[in-house]
Write an enzyme that holds these catalytic residues in place. Structure first.
Site, PDB file in Angstrom:
ATOM      1  N   ASP A 132       9.817  -9.930 -11.638  1.00  0.00           N
ATOM      2  CA  ASP A 132       9.077  -8.668 -11.574  1.00  0.00           C
ATOM      3  C   ASP A 132       9.191  -8.015 -10.188  1.00  0.00           C
ATOM      4  O   ASP A 132       8.346  -8.212  -9.313  1.00  0.00           O
ATOM      5  CB  ASP A 132       7.606  -8.930 -11.944  1.00  0.00           C
ATOM      6  CG  ASP A 132       6.801  -7.652 -12.039  1.00  0.00           C
ATOM      7  OD1 ASP A 132       7.340  -6.576 -11.714  1.00  0.00           O
ATOM      8  OD2 ASP A 132       5.620  -7.738 -12.422  1.00  0.00           O
ATOM      9  N   SER A 135       6.371  -5.539  -9.045  1.00  0.00           N
ATOM     10  CA  SER A 135       5.199  -6.176  -8.426  1.00  0.00           C
ATOM     11  C   SER A 135       5.516  -6.680  -7.024  1.00  0.00           C
ATOM     12  O   SER A 135       4.713  -6.510  -6.108  1.00  0.00           O
ATOM     13  CB  SER A 135       4.705  -7.348  -9.279  1.00  0.00           C
ATOM     14  OG  SER A 135       4.065  -6.873 -10.427  1.00  0.00           O
ATOM     15  N   TYR A 230      -0.886   0.026 -18.367  1.00  0.00           N
ATOM     16  CA  TYR A 230      -0.750   1.091 -17.378  1.00  0.00           C
ATOM     17  C   TYR A 230      -1.788   2.168 -17.651  1.00  0.00           C
ATOM     18  O   TYR A 230      -2.437   2.188 -18.698  1.00  0.00           O
ATOM     19  CB  TYR A 230       0.645   1.719 -17.468  1.00  0.00           C
ATOM     20  CG  TYR A 230       1.750   0.828 -16.971  1.00  0.00           C
ATOM     21  CD1 TYR A 230       1.970   0.658 -15.617  1.00  0.00           C
ATOM     22  CD2 TYR A 230       2.581   0.152 -17.862  1.00  0.00           C
ATOM     23  CE1 TYR A 230       2.993  -0.154 -15.156  1.00  0.00           C
ATOM     24  CE2 TYR A 230       3.604  -0.660 -17.408  1.00  0.00           C
ATOM     25  CZ  TYR A 230       3.804  -0.805 -16.050  1.00  0.00           C
ATOM     26  OH  TYR A 230       4.808  -1.610 -15.592  1.00  0.00           O
TER      27      TYR A 230
HETATM   28  P1  NAD Z   1       1.119   1.473 -11.265  1.00  0.00           P
HETATM   29  O1  NAD Z   1       1.965   1.351 -10.039  1.00  0.00           O
HETATM   30  O2  NAD Z   1       1.719   2.030 -12.500  1.00  0.00           O
HETATM   31  O3  NAD Z   1      -0.167   2.351 -10.895  1.00  0.00           O
HETATM   32  C1  NAD Z   1      -1.034   1.979  -9.859  1.00  0.00           C
HETATM   33  C2  NAD Z   1      -2.457   2.208 -10.294  1.00  0.00           C
HETATM   34  O4  NAD Z   1      -2.719   3.607 -10.361  1.00  0.00           O
HETATM   35  C3  NAD Z   1      -2.793   1.641 -11.679  1.00  0.00           C
HETATM   36  O5  NAD Z   1      -3.824   0.695 -11.553  1.00  0.00           O
HETATM   37  C4  NAD Z   1      -3.234   2.870 -12.462  1.00  0.00           C
HETATM   38  O6  NAD Z   1      -4.286   2.588 -13.372  1.00  0.00           O
HETATM   39  C5  NAD Z   1      -3.683   3.795 -11.360  1.00  0.00           C
HETATM   40  N1  NAD Z   1      -3.767   5.218 -11.735  1.00  0.00           N
HETATM   41  C6  NAD Z   1      -2.902   5.952 -12.467  1.00  0.00           C
HETATM   42  N2  NAD Z   1      -3.370   7.213 -12.610  1.00  0.00           N
HETATM   43  C7  NAD Z   1      -4.540   7.284 -11.925  1.00  0.00           C
HETATM   44  C8  NAD Z   1      -5.470   8.324 -11.696  1.00  0.00           C
HETATM   45  N3  NAD Z   1      -5.310   9.543 -12.198  1.00  0.00           N
HETATM   46  N4  NAD Z   1      -6.571   8.031 -10.961  1.00  0.00           N
HETATM   47  C9  NAD Z   1      -6.749   6.784 -10.451  1.00  0.00           C
HETATM   48  N5  NAD Z   1      -5.907   5.762 -10.638  1.00  0.00           N
HETATM   49  C10 NAD Z   1      -4.804   6.014 -11.366  1.00  0.00           C
HETATM   50  O7  NAD Z   1       0.440   0.091 -11.612  1.00  0.00           O
HETATM   51  P2  NAD Z   1       0.976  -1.366 -11.363  1.00  0.00           P
HETATM   52  O8  NAD Z   1       0.508  -1.856 -10.066  1.00  0.00           O
HETATM   53  O9  NAD Z   1       2.412  -1.347 -11.630  1.00  0.00           O
HETATM   54  O10 NAD Z   1       0.185  -2.166 -12.482  1.00  0.00           O
HETATM   55  C11 NAD Z   1       0.161  -1.645 -13.806  1.00  0.00           C
HETATM   56  C12 NAD Z   1      -0.375  -2.633 -14.788  1.00  0.00           C
HETATM   57  O11 NAD Z   1       0.534  -3.703 -14.939  1.00  0.00           O
HETATM   58  C13 NAD Z   1      -1.687  -3.243 -14.427  1.00  0.00           C
HETATM   59  O12 NAD Z   1      -2.420  -3.387 -15.616  1.00  0.00           O
HETATM   60  C14 NAD Z   1      -1.320  -4.579 -13.884  1.00  0.00           C
HETATM   61  O13 NAD Z   1      -2.368  -5.514 -14.002  1.00  0.00           O
HETATM   62  C15 NAD Z   1      -0.202  -4.899 -14.834  1.00  0.00           C
HETATM   63  N6  NAD Z   1       0.638  -5.944 -14.314  1.00  0.00           N
HETATM   64  C16 NAD Z   1       0.630  -7.109 -14.986  1.00  0.00           C
HETATM   65  C17 NAD Z   1       1.401  -8.135 -14.535  1.00  0.00           C
HETATM   66  C18 NAD Z   1       1.378  -9.409 -15.251  1.00  0.00           C
HETATM   67  O14 NAD Z   1       0.740  -9.540 -16.247  1.00  0.00           O
HETATM   68  N7  NAD Z   1       2.096 -10.367 -14.750  1.00  0.00           N
HETATM   69  C19 NAD Z   1       2.197  -7.977 -13.403  1.00  0.00           C
HETATM   70  C20 NAD Z   1       2.186  -6.753 -12.764  1.00  0.00           C
HETATM   71  C21 NAD Z   1       1.395  -5.729 -13.227  1.00  0.00           C
END
Ligand code: NAD
Length: 393
Positions: A132, A135, A230
């Site tokens: 990933d 991440s 997301y």
């Molecule tokens: P991302 O980079 O897509 O976005 C960052 C954050 O911005 C997110 O938390 C999103 O909810 C938030 N966001 C989007 N629009 C917004 C708004 N208008 N106002 C406020 N906040 C807003 O997110 P990410 O870091 O790539 O993570 C996305 C998801 O993937 C999460 O649920 C994370 O837990 C999940 N994830 C899971 C795993 C796993 O299971 N191993 C690993 C990585 C990420």
């Protein structure tokens, strides 16, 4: 048979990462891959050619690594003129972001290149987590965003009680509590700041609180959890209500760090010009979502730091992982080598779209755009008609 894997020098302005570090070479050679490194490819990330050679790679001058390769590894997207130098049947593996530019994928398909994009990985699949790269790079981005905020703010982050008086802790607001946001919260807390955080996905509240942040609950904005964990894009009305309600919170902060993203969309604007006007002189905003598509902060410019008329410093932090290239490349190399070990069997890169990981990461193969999401965007851009080679916009 042996799969020849080439590591090329990144060419994007300011990009200092490299797709493979010497430590990862042995993992690939042990699996019967040959590693070719373009001379100087790791230099900007402090990995000299002789370390690659010592690890078992062949360091080649100029373009030779690319022409001899079966698989070309990159971090970011090589520009189209470089992609045109690849030949049909070669594979390109990197962070290609086809959803923000499906036309690029169409070009790769027309050239007969097998494109594999790490940002398409099904991240919640536990066997994919070591691959990933979104991440691993977001972690670096969040960490560095907090350091940039602390470094730019010309006052203390922690509460300091000294003979010369007491400095109150800085008030830091983190907007977007995904991987980057959580790391920014943790880092700002370790530096002693008072941290608050906000995200449209309510499930982020406990994660933010467990790291010592207080969580803002906005009354005007409904839950906006979308597909795959997301966020979904807010409607224009929701976005306006969100901005209005956030304004009051932003005004009282010394530093704001923004990390909000919606996959395949331009980042939502969370900090408006009006909100910036209400901030105190000397306060700082680090827009870690800044990109050529836009960022979370109105008026922020990718790669530039500007100071507003009312004395607020806005950092358009468009590629923070590239500012920590040693750590970022080491993590990325681990991700990309794990993905290669998943794809290469018996000396060949084996494409199998029935595999859940491959169905996410393989974007083009056999002259076709095979990623349904990317193909769907291309079809929509052409009025719903199937896309013919050569018509990419
Ligand atoms: P991302 O980079 O897509 O976005 C960052 C954050 O911005 C997110 O938390 C999103 O909810 C938030 N966001 C989007 N629009 C917004 C708004 N208008 N106002 C406020 N906040 C807003 O997110 P990410 O870091 O790539 O993570 C996305 C998801 O993937 C999460 O649920 C994370 O837990 C999940 N994830 C899971 C795993 C796993 O299971 N191993 C690993 C990585 C990420």
């Amino acid at each position: 048979m042996t799969v020849r894997v080439a590591v090329l020098t990144e060419t994007a302005p300011g990009e200092r990462r490299v797709a493979l570090v010497p430590d990862a070479v042995g993992r690939l050679t042990a699996a019967d891959m040959e590693v070719l490194v373009q001379a100087g490819a790791g230099q900007a990330a402090w990995f000299p050619d002789h370390d690659y050679a010592r690890a078992g790679a062949t360091v080649l001058p100029g373009e030779e690594a690319r022409t001899r390769a079966d698989v070309v590894l990159t971090v970011g997207r090589p520009p189209v003129d470089q992609v045109r130098q690849l030949r049909a049947g070669q594979a390109l593996v990197g962070m290609l972001h086809p959803l923000t530019d499906p036309g690029y994928a169409q070009i790769l398909a027309e050239l007969g290149i097998t494109a594999v994009s790490l940002d398409g990985l099904p991240r919640t699949l536990s066997r994919a987590q070591s691959m990933d790269a979104l991440s691993s790079q977001a972690n670096i981005s969040g960490y560095k965003a907090a350091l940039v905020a602390a470094n730019t703010l010309e006052r203390y982050f922690p509460l300091l009680i000294t003979a010369a008086g007491t400095a109150r802790p800085a008030r830091v607001l983190v907007l977007g509590v995904g991987v980057a946001g959580l790391q920014a919260i943790g880092t700002a807390r370790r530096l002693g700041a008072l941290v608050s955080a906000y995200d449209v996905r309510p499930e982020t509240r406990t994660e933010a609180e467990s790291l010592g942040a207080s969580f803002l609950v906005l009354e005007s904005v409904a839950t906006a959890t979308g597909e795959g964990g997301y966020a979904r894009a807010l409607t224009p009305d929701e976005q306006q209500a969100q901005q209005q309600e956030l304004n009051g919170h932003i005004a009282g902060c010394d530093a704001v760090i923004t990390t909000a993203q919606v996959p395949g969309r331009r980042p939502p604007v969370l900090v408006t010009a009006e909100a910036i006007k209400a901030m105190s002189p000397g306060s700082v905003i680090v827009d870690a979502a800044s990109s050529p598509l836009g960022g979370n902060v109105e008026g922020s410019q990718p790669g530039r730091t500007t100071v507003t008329d009312n004395g607020v410093t806005v950092v358009g932090a468009d590629n923070l992982p590239a500012t920590m290239p040693t750590a970022a490349s080491t993590a990325y190399a681990r991700n990309v080598s794990n993905l290669l070990l998943h794809l290469v069997h018996d000396g060949t890169l084996t494409i199998d779209l029935a595999d859940e990981i491959q169905a996410g990461v393989v974007i083009t193969h056999g002259g076709q755009v095979v990623s349904p999401a990317t193909a769907g965007l291309l079809a929509a851009a052409h009025g719903g008609e199937p896309v013919e080679p050569g018509t990419a916009g």
